[in-house]
Structure formats: structure tokens, C-alpha cells
Design a protein around this motif. Structure first.
Motif, mmCIF file in Angstrom:
data_model
loop_
_atom_site.group_PDB
_atom_site.id
_atom_site.type_symbol
_atom_site.label_atom_id
_atom_site.label_comp_id
_atom_site.label_asym_id
_atom_site.label_seq_id
_atom_site.Cartn_x
_atom_site.Cartn_y
_atom_site.Cartn_z
ATOM 1 N N LYS A 18 129.160 26.148 81.810
ATOM 2 C CA LYS A 18 128.133 25.381 80.877
ATOM 3 C C LYS A 18 128.300 24.028 81.036
ATOM 4 O O LYS A 18 128.498 23.453 82.101
ATOM 5 N N HIS A 108 119.696 32.344 81.976
ATOM 6 C CA HIS A 108 120.768 32.468 81.110
ATOM 7 C C HIS A 108 120.269 32.539 79.634
ATOM 8 O O HIS A 108 119.188 31.724 79.266
ATOM 9 N N GLU A 178 123.917 40.259 80.007
ATOM 10 C CA GLU A 178 124.729 39.392 79.170
ATOM 11 C C GLU A 178 123.972 39.883 77.633
ATOM 12 O O GLU A 178 123.087 39.365 77.399
ATOM 13 N N GLY A 184 129.729 34.328 73.727
ATOM 14 C CA GLY A 184 130.688 33.264 72.805
ATOM 15 C C GLY A 184 130.907 33.804 71.387
ATOM 16 O O GLY A 184 131.279 33.271 70.579
#
Ligand code: PGA
Length: 266
Positions: A18, A108, A178, A184
Motif C-alpha cells: 500500500k 483492490h 479479499e 486490515g
């Protein structure tokens, strides 16, 4: 040690940095990662390892990897759907190819939610990457709300279908499942949940591009992957690796994830 996944697919452990680590930090990180894996006699033929640094790091990483003949692969975190022109701030896929990027992450969830990337943009970027010879790593995943109202597979499968329409038969591509709620959050999906969606994604690839493409395509799981939960994912028949965010920024932690075979027990 042989690959633990079925279908002859080489597992891929991918680190999505990232917006972390500048080019100097990137050089130090990749050097340390290479040492750690070398120390542990990591077999890169059995488990591929890739890092995804920010754009400004890529040239430095290329110089290090080619100069020291490292077996670590690398790629970018995004790419333009256009090949060149008046697109201020954008990076074209042929530029990434010129830097020997093997992969590029596309779609993403942070790009989809913070930058308004639609399934159609993801499909166009996928086509641009393939056209330039860079393997797209296409991210799909459901939000917590999607999960509650439509189940786990519906949204990822629908997202993948749009991208698949832009993929010519015979192309190499990677899919990363994902779940947005797992990214996260410290709350990873269970290995069984990941397997269920990975299987649905593989079936979708089979419907669109045939059984051979489905058997050859690697499907990764991403979302709060760490050294202590990777083994459970890698035991699943349709999970061929992981896209790792936070835990990819710790050299020893990421190295341990890449060496998951030591604790899978097969
Ligand atoms: P995480 O991120 O491992 O920090 O959950 C995964 C990702 O965003 O690719």
C-alpha cells in the motif's frame, strides 16, 4: 517440498505494501527479505514470493533484483487503463513492463471505494495489463453488508465475471478474494469461507474460459493474513496463496508467511 495446492499451480505469496516504504526503505526491505528467505533455504520454485511497492520504488527494486539476481518477483499496485496520453498522474502498463514488473494489482477494494473504480474500469485495466505482458492480480470481495444480504460469493463472482469478459483465452492472470470486512480488521475469514468463495470463483472461470484455464489460474485469499493463520488457508484445495497487507511490512513476519509449508504439516 512439493506444492500443497492441487492442480499443479505454484502458490503465490504476495505482499501489498500500500502507501508504505519509500524507495530507500524498499531497497533495505527487499535485501533483508532475500537474506531471510535464503537463510531458510526457501524454494522459490515451490512457493513464489512477490512484493508490490509504491510506483516510486519500482525502479530501485528492479535494479536490486536484477543486480543481485534475486528470485523475488515484484509488481505495481495499480495501472492506467490507457496506453499513453493526456492522463496526468497515471502510469501506463507498458511502463510497468519496461521495469520488469511481473504483476500488477487491479481493483483492490481501496481503489474501488476510495477512487471510484467500477467493475468496467477494472476490466479495462485488466485488458491493458495483459496487452502489455504484465500479469493482472484482480481483486474481488464483498462488504460486510453484502455478506449479510447476499452471502459471501455473489458479489465477488459478479465482479469477476465483468473482468473475465476482457481476458483473452490463454492469458495468465491471478484472482485475489479479499472480503472487504477482513482487510486490515484483524478479522480474517475462516479457511472454510475462503475455500467456498475460491471454489465459486474457479467455477466462474471455468464457465467463461474453460476448465483448463480454471485449473491453471491461481486464486489467493487476502484479508488479515498473518504467519499464524496462513497454514489454514493453504490447506484449502482452491486457495493458491495469499495477498498480504499489514503483515507484509514486517520482514520476518512476511518471510514466515512465505515459508508456510514448514507449518502446514504436509
Ligand atoms: P491486510 O490487507 O492483510 O492488512 O488485511 C490485505 C490487502 O488489503 O490486500
Amino acid at each position: 517440498m512439493a506444492s500443497v495446492t492441487t492442480g499443479g499451480r505454484t502458490p503465490l505469496i504476495a505482499g501489498n505494501w500500500k502507501m508504505n516504504l519509500n524507495h530507500l526503505q524498499a531497497i533495505a526491505f527487499v535485501q533483508k527479505l532475500a537474506w531471510s528467505l535464503k537463510d531458510a533455504r526457501h524454494d522459490f520454485g515451490a512457493v513464489e514470493v512477490a512484493v508490490f511497492p509504491p510506483f516510486t520504488d519500482l525502479r530501485s527494486v528492479q535494479t536490486l533484483v536484477s543486480g543481485d539476481k534475486l528470485q523475488i518477483a515484484y509488481g505495481a499496485q495499480d495501472v492506467s487503463q490507457h496506453a499513453s496520453g493526456a492522463f496526468t498522474g497515471e502510469i501506463a502498463a507498458p511502463f510497468l513492463a519496461q521495469l520488469d514488473c511481473a504483476y500488477v494489482i487491479i481493483g483492490h477494494s481501496e481503489r474501488r471505494t476510495l477512487h471510484g473504480e467500477t467493475d468496467e474500469i477494472v476490466a479495462a485495466k485488466t485488458a491493458a495489463a495483459i496487452g502489455a505482458g504484465v500479469v493482472p492480480l484482480i481483486c474481488v470481495g464483498e462488504t460486510a453488508e453484502d455478506l449479510e444480504t447476499r452471502g459471501a460469493s455473489a458479489v465477488p463472482v459478479a465482479q469477476l465475471k465483468v473482468a473475465l469478459a476482457s481476458i483473452p483465452k490463454g492469458s495468465d492472470f491471478v484472482v485475489a478474494y479479499e472480503p472487504v470486512w477482513a482487510i486490515g480488521s484483524g478479522q480474517a475469514a475462516t479457511p472454510e469461507q475462503a475455500q467456498q468463495v475460491a471454489k465459486a470463483l474457479r467455477d466462474t472461470i471455468a464457465e467463461h474460459l474453460g476448465d483448463e484455464a480454471a485449473a491453471a489460474t491461481r486464486i489467493l485469499y487476502g484479508g488479515s493474513v498473518k504467519a499464524d493463520n496462513i497454514a489454514g488457508f493453504m490447506r484449502q484445495a482452491d486457495v493458491d496463496g495469499a495477498l498480504v497487507g499489514g503483515a507484509s511490512l514486517d520482514v520476518e513476519g512476511f518471510s514466515a508467511i512465505a515459508r508456510y509449508q514448514k507449518h502446514v504439516g504436509v
